[in-house]
Design a protein around this motif. Structure first.
Motif, PDB file in Angstrom:
ATOM      1  N   ALA A   1       0.812  -1.218   0.000  1.00  0.00           N
ATOM      2  CA  ALA A   1       0.000   0.000   0.000  1.00  0.00           C
ATOM      3  C   ALA A   1       0.843   1.264   0.000  1.00  0.00           C
ATOM      4  O   ALA A   1       0.323   2.350   0.228  1.00  0.00           O
ATOM      5  N   GLY A   2       2.138   1.151  -0.217  1.00  0.00           N
ATOM      6  CA  GLY A   2       2.979   2.336  -0.280  1.00  0.00           C
ATOM      7  C   GLY A   2       4.069   2.300   0.779  1.00  0.00           C
ATOM      8  O   GLY A   2       4.162   1.369   1.579  1.00  0.00           O
ATOM      9  N   ALA A   3       4.886   3.345   0.770  1.00  0.00           N
ATOM     10  CA  ALA A   3       5.992   3.437   1.719  1.00  0.00           C
ATOM     11  C   ALA A   3       5.942   4.792   2.412  1.00  0.00           C
ATOM     12  O   ALA A   3       5.498   5.776   1.826  1.00  0.00           O
ATOM     13  N   VAL A   4       6.369   4.810   3.675  1.00  0.00           N
ATOM     14  CA  VAL A   4       6.428   6.052   4.436  1.00  0.00           C
ATOM     15  C   VAL A   4       7.747   6.106   5.193  1.00  0.00           C
ATOM     16  O   VAL A   4       8.347   5.081   5.496  1.00  0.00           O
ATOM     17  N   SER A   5       8.160   7.307   5.488  1.00  0.00           N
ATOM     18  CA  SER A   5       9.330   7.509   6.332  1.00  0.00           C
ATOM     19  C   SER A   5       8.807   7.996   7.676  1.00  0.00           C
ATOM     20  O   SER A   5       8.111   9.008   7.743  1.00  0.00           O
ATOM     21  N   ALA A   6       9.117   7.259   8.744  1.00  0.00           N
ATOM     22  CA  ALA A   6       8.577   7.598  10.055  1.00  0.00           C
ATOM     23  C   ALA A   6       9.575   7.236  11.154  1.00  0.00           C
ATOM     24  O   ALA A   6      10.491   6.432  10.946  1.00  0.00           O
ATOM     25  N   VAL A   7       9.368   7.823  12.339  1.00  0.00           N
ATOM     26  CA  VAL A   7      10.212   7.535  13.487  1.00  0.00           C
ATOM     27  C   VAL A   7       9.823   6.197  14.100  1.00  0.00           C
ATOM     28  O   VAL A   7      10.679   5.393  14.464  1.00  0.00           O
ATOM     29  N   THR A   8       8.512   5.951  14.197  1.00  0.00           N
ATOM     30  CA  THR A   8       8.035   4.691  14.764  1.00  0.00           C
ATOM     31  C   THR A   8       7.308   3.895  13.683  1.00  0.00           C
ATOM     32  O   THR A   8       6.715   4.460  12.767  1.00  0.00           O
ATOM     33  N   GLN A   9       7.334   2.593  13.817  1.00  0.00           N
ATOM     34  CA  GLN A   9       6.726   1.721  12.822  1.00  0.00           C
ATOM     35  C   GLN A   9       5.207   1.757  12.916  1.00  0.00           C
ATOM     36  O   GLN A   9       4.633   1.471  13.962  1.00  0.00           O
ATOM     37  N   PRO A  10       4.525   2.115  11.807  1.00  0.00           N
ATOM     38  CA  PRO A  10       3.057   2.099  11.800  1.00  0.00           C
ATOM     39  C   PRO A  10       2.533   0.669  11.825  1.00  0.00           C
ATOM     40  O   PRO A  10       3.269  -0.289  11.543  1.00  0.00           O
ATOM     41  N   ASP A  11       1.239   0.534  12.130  1.00  0.00           N
ATOM     42  CA  ASP A  11       0.596  -0.776  12.044  1.00  0.00           C
ATOM     43  C   ASP A  11       0.617  -1.227  10.595  1.00  0.00           C
ATOM     44  O   ASP A  11       0.572  -0.417   9.663  1.00  0.00           O
ATOM     45  N   ASN A  12       0.619  -2.528  10.384  1.00  0.00           N
ATOM     46  CA  ASN A  12       0.587  -3.116   9.041  1.00  0.00           C
ATOM     47  C   ASN A  12       1.715  -2.565   8.177  1.00  0.00           C
ATOM     48  O   ASN A  12       1.499  -2.130   7.049  1.00  0.00           O
ATOM     49  N   ALA A  13       2.925  -2.584   8.720  1.00  0.00           N
ATOM     50  CA  ALA A  13       4.098  -2.111   7.992  1.00  0.00           C
ATOM     51  C   ALA A  13       5.292  -2.991   8.335  1.00  0.00           C
ATOM     52  O   ALA A  13       5.303  -3.676   9.359  1.00  0.00           O
ATOM     53  N   THR A  14       6.274  -2.959   7.454  1.00  0.00           N
ATOM     54  CA  THR A  14       7.495  -3.725   7.652  1.00  0.00           C
ATOM     55  C   THR A  14       8.678  -2.916   7.153  1.00  0.00           C
ATOM     56  O   THR A  14       8.508  -1.997   6.346  1.00  0.00           O
TER      57      THR A  14
END
Length: 103
Positions: free
Chosen positions: A15-28
């Motif tokens: 469903a796409g990629a994001v840059s974040a400090v903490t890992q979102p739900d349903n992400a790897t």
């Protein structure tokens, strides 16, 4: 910041990629490999289909050729349009001739 690769919680489709400090739900953090079509996440790795398989699935079946009856109907419709144009041209000419004879 870390890049996380999101996937749908139900279908596991990318469903796409994001840059974040903490890992979102349903992400790897496992990156989606290049050249992978319709990637899904199985909990360990991304799986999908090859470009050839994707092209085969995306192919549209050839449109069926019109039947003889359909061809006849299309020709009749074209003939009717031609006749309508002829009638309109003749009506215009009659109006011009009528106007000229009235003077």
């Amino acid at each position: 910041m870390t890049i996380y690769y999101l996937y749908d919680p139900t279908t596991k489709i990318f469903a796409g990629a994001v840059s974040a400090v903490t890992q979102p739900d349903n992400a790897t953090t496992v990156a989606v490999p290049d050249g992978l079509y319709q990637p899904t996440f199985d909990g360990q790795a991304w799986t999908g289909i090859s470009a050839d398989e994707y092209a085969k699935q995306s192919e549209q079946p050839p449109a069926p050729a019109p039947t003889t009856e359909q061809q006849t109907l299309m020709q009749q419709a074209a003939d009717i349009m031609q006749l309508r144009q002829l009638v309109m041209a003749q009506a215009s000419q009659i109006a011009i001739l009528s106007k000229g004879s009235a003077q």
